[in-house]
Design a protein around this motif. Structure first.
Motif, short mmCIF file in Angstrom:
data_model
loop_
_atom_site.label_atom_id
_atom_site.label_comp_id
_atom_site.label_asym_id
_atom_site.label_seq_id
_atom_site.Cartn_x
_atom_site.Cartn_y
_atom_site.Cartn_z
N MET A 101 -3.83 10.69 7.24
CA MET A 101 -3.85 10.04 8.54
C MET A 101 -2.48 9.37 9.39
O MET A 101 -2.73 8.70 10.13
N MET A 102 -2.02 8.98 8.20
CA MET A 102 -0.99 8.01 8.42
C MET A 102 0.45 7.90 8.63
O MET A 102 0.10 9.33 8.84
N ASN A 103 1.09 7.12 9.55
CA ASN A 103 2.27 8.07 9.36
C ASN A 103 3.15 8.24 8.51
O ASN A 103 3.24 7.86 7.34
N LYS A 104 3.68 9.58 8.72
CA LYS A 104 4.46 10.68 6.84
C LYS A 104 4.99 9.30 6.04
O LYS A 104 5.14 9.07 4.93
N PRO A 105 6.03 8.46 6.90
CA PRO A 105 7.19 7.33 6.04
C PRO A 105 5.78 6.44 5.54
O PRO A 105 6.53 5.91 4.06
N ASP A 106 4.96 6.46 5.92
CA ASP A 106 4.64 4.87 5.73
C ASP A 106 3.54 5.16 4.65
O ASP A 106 3.66 6.08 4.18
N LYS A 107 3.25 3.86 3.65
CA LYS A 107 2.13 4.38 2.65
C LYS A 107 0.90 3.54 2.41
O LYS A 107 0.77 2.57 2.98
N CYS A 108 0.18 3.44 1.60
CA CYS A 108 -0.85 3.36 1.54
C CYS A 108 -1.58 3.15 0.50
O CYS A 108 -1.36 4.03 -0.37
N GLN A 109 -2.53 2.29 -0.11
CA GLN A 109 -3.22 1.99 -0.79
C GLN A 109 -4.60 1.49 -0.75
O GLN A 109 -4.99 0.99 -0.05
N VAL A 110 -5.89 1.93 -1.89
CA VAL A 110 -6.56 1.80 -0.61
C VAL A 110 -8.11 1.84 -2.46
O VAL A 110 -7.82 2.10 -4.15
N ALA A 111 -7.90 0.27 -2.53
CA ALA A 111 -9.01 -0.87 -4.22
C ALA A 111 -10.38 -1.15 -3.43
O ALA A 111 -10.96 -1.16 -2.40
N ALA A 112 -10.98 -1.04 -4.92
CA ALA A 112 -12.94 -1.37 -4.89
C ALA A 112 -12.21 -3.35 -3.84
O ALA A 112 -11.12 -3.54 -4.81
N ASP A 113 -12.78 -3.92 -3.19
CA ASP A 113 -13.29 -5.43 -3.57
C ASP A 113 -14.23 -5.53 -4.34
O ASP A 113 -15.24 -5.24 -3.88
N GLU A 114 -13.71 -6.20 -5.51
CA GLU A 114 -14.63 -6.37 -6.49
C GLU A 114 -15.32 -7.66 -6.56
O GLU A 114 -17.02 -7.45 -6.63
N ALA A 115 -15.57 -8.44 -5.12
CA ALA A 115 -16.30 -9.18 -4.42
C ALA A 115 -17.45 -8.87 -3.72
O ALA A 115 -18.88 -9.46 -3.88
N ASP A 116 -16.87 -7.46 -3.30
CA ASP A 116 -18.31 -7.03 -2.06
C ASP A 116 -18.89 -5.37 -2.40
O ASP A 116 -17.65 -4.41 -2.25
N PRO A 117 -19.52 -4.83 -2.78
CA PRO A 117 -19.79 -3.41 -3.40
C PRO A 117 -19.85 -2.47 -1.86
O PRO A 117 -19.73 -1.51 -1.94
N LYS A 118 -20.06 -3.07 -1.02
CA LYS A 118 -19.77 -2.12 0.19
C LYS A 118 -17.98 -2.01 0.93
O LYS A 118 -18.23 -1.84 1.88
N SER A 119 -17.23 -2.64 0.06
CA SER A 119 -15.73 -3.36 1.09
C SER A 119 -14.74 -2.89 0.09
O SER A 119 -14.81 -2.22 -0.72
N LEU A 120 -13.31 -2.20 0.62
CA LEU A 120 -12.51 -1.76 0.34
C LEU A 120 -11.53 -2.72 0.62
O LEU A 120 -11.38 -3.10 1.84
N ARG A 121 -10.30 -2.58 0.28
CA ARG A 121 -8.99 -3.40 0.09
C ARG A 121 -8.12 -2.11 0.07
O ARG A 121 -8.20 -1.42 0.18
N ILE A 122 -7.35 -2.53 1.51
CA ILE A 122 -6.96 -1.43 1.98
C ILE A 122 -5.20 -2.01 2.14
O ILE A 122 -4.63 -3.73 3.34
N THR A 123 -4.21 -1.74 1.44
CA THR A 123 -2.54 -1.95 2.26
C THR A 123 -1.50 -1.06 2.62
O THR A 123 -1.86 -0.08 1.99
N ILE A 124 -1.07 -1.14 3.25
CA ILE A 124 0.21 -0.33 3.96
C ILE A 124 0.50 -0.76 3.84
O ILE A 124 0.60 -2.04 4.13
N GLN A 125 2.25 -0.36 3.55
CA GLN A 125 3.32 -0.69 3.64
C GLN A 125 4.41 0.20 4.38
O GLN A 125 4.22 1.86 4.53
N SER A 126 4.73 -0.53 5.59
CA SER A 126 5.45 0.07 6.35
C SER A 126 6.65 0.02 6.32
O SER A 126 7.33 -0.03 5.78
N ALA A 127 6.74 1.42 6.62
CA ALA A 127 8.23 2.28 6.12
C ALA A 127 9.52 1.60 6.57
O ALA A 127 9.09 1.19 8.18
#
Length: 115
Positions: free
Chosen positions: A25-51
């Motif tokens: 879904m991202m612009n091709k040069p950008d990078k992303c990483q999805v991780a579990a939110d340790e404090a909330d089982p219904k949440s995710l943490r997403i980090t996007i590194q813009s190119a």
């Protein structure tokens, strides 16, 4: 009264599905990483590194309100490991675009999350 629409997909399965789908879904040069939110089982943490020369790192918290709806919150914007003011027009546009990509990913995964 209608039964509440609960998310039944497990957090590890969500993380895997998001890590598989969000990069498409991202612009091709950008990078992303999805991780579990340790404090909330219904949440995710997403980090996007813009190119490019800006090289921003933007963190979001994505929470499943129910099996179909997500809430996306901006957590932090950094450049060179320093917090920056995200209120500039350019960063607001970038954040808006990334939120749109996150919502597109949630829509693409709706077949998994909505039983």
């Amino acid at each position: 009264m209608a039964k509440k629409d609960e998310l039944t997909y497990s957090q590890p399965e969500l993380v895997e599905a998001w890590n598989r789908t969000l990069p498409d879904m991202m612009n091709k040069p950008d990078k992303c990483q999805v991780a579990a939110d340790e404090a909330d089982p219904k949440s995710l943490r997403i980090t996007i590194q813009s190119a490019g020369h800006q090289a921003y790192e933007i963190d979001f918290k994505v929470t499943y309100v129910d099996s179909r709806e997500i809430k996306v919150e901006l957590v932090d914007v950094e450049k060179d490991h320093q917090a920056v003011d995200e209120r500039t027009d350019m960063l607001q546009q970038l954040i808006h675009d990334y939120k749109r990509h996150i919502h597109e990913c949630a829509q693409a995964l709706a077949q998994l999350t909505h039983a």
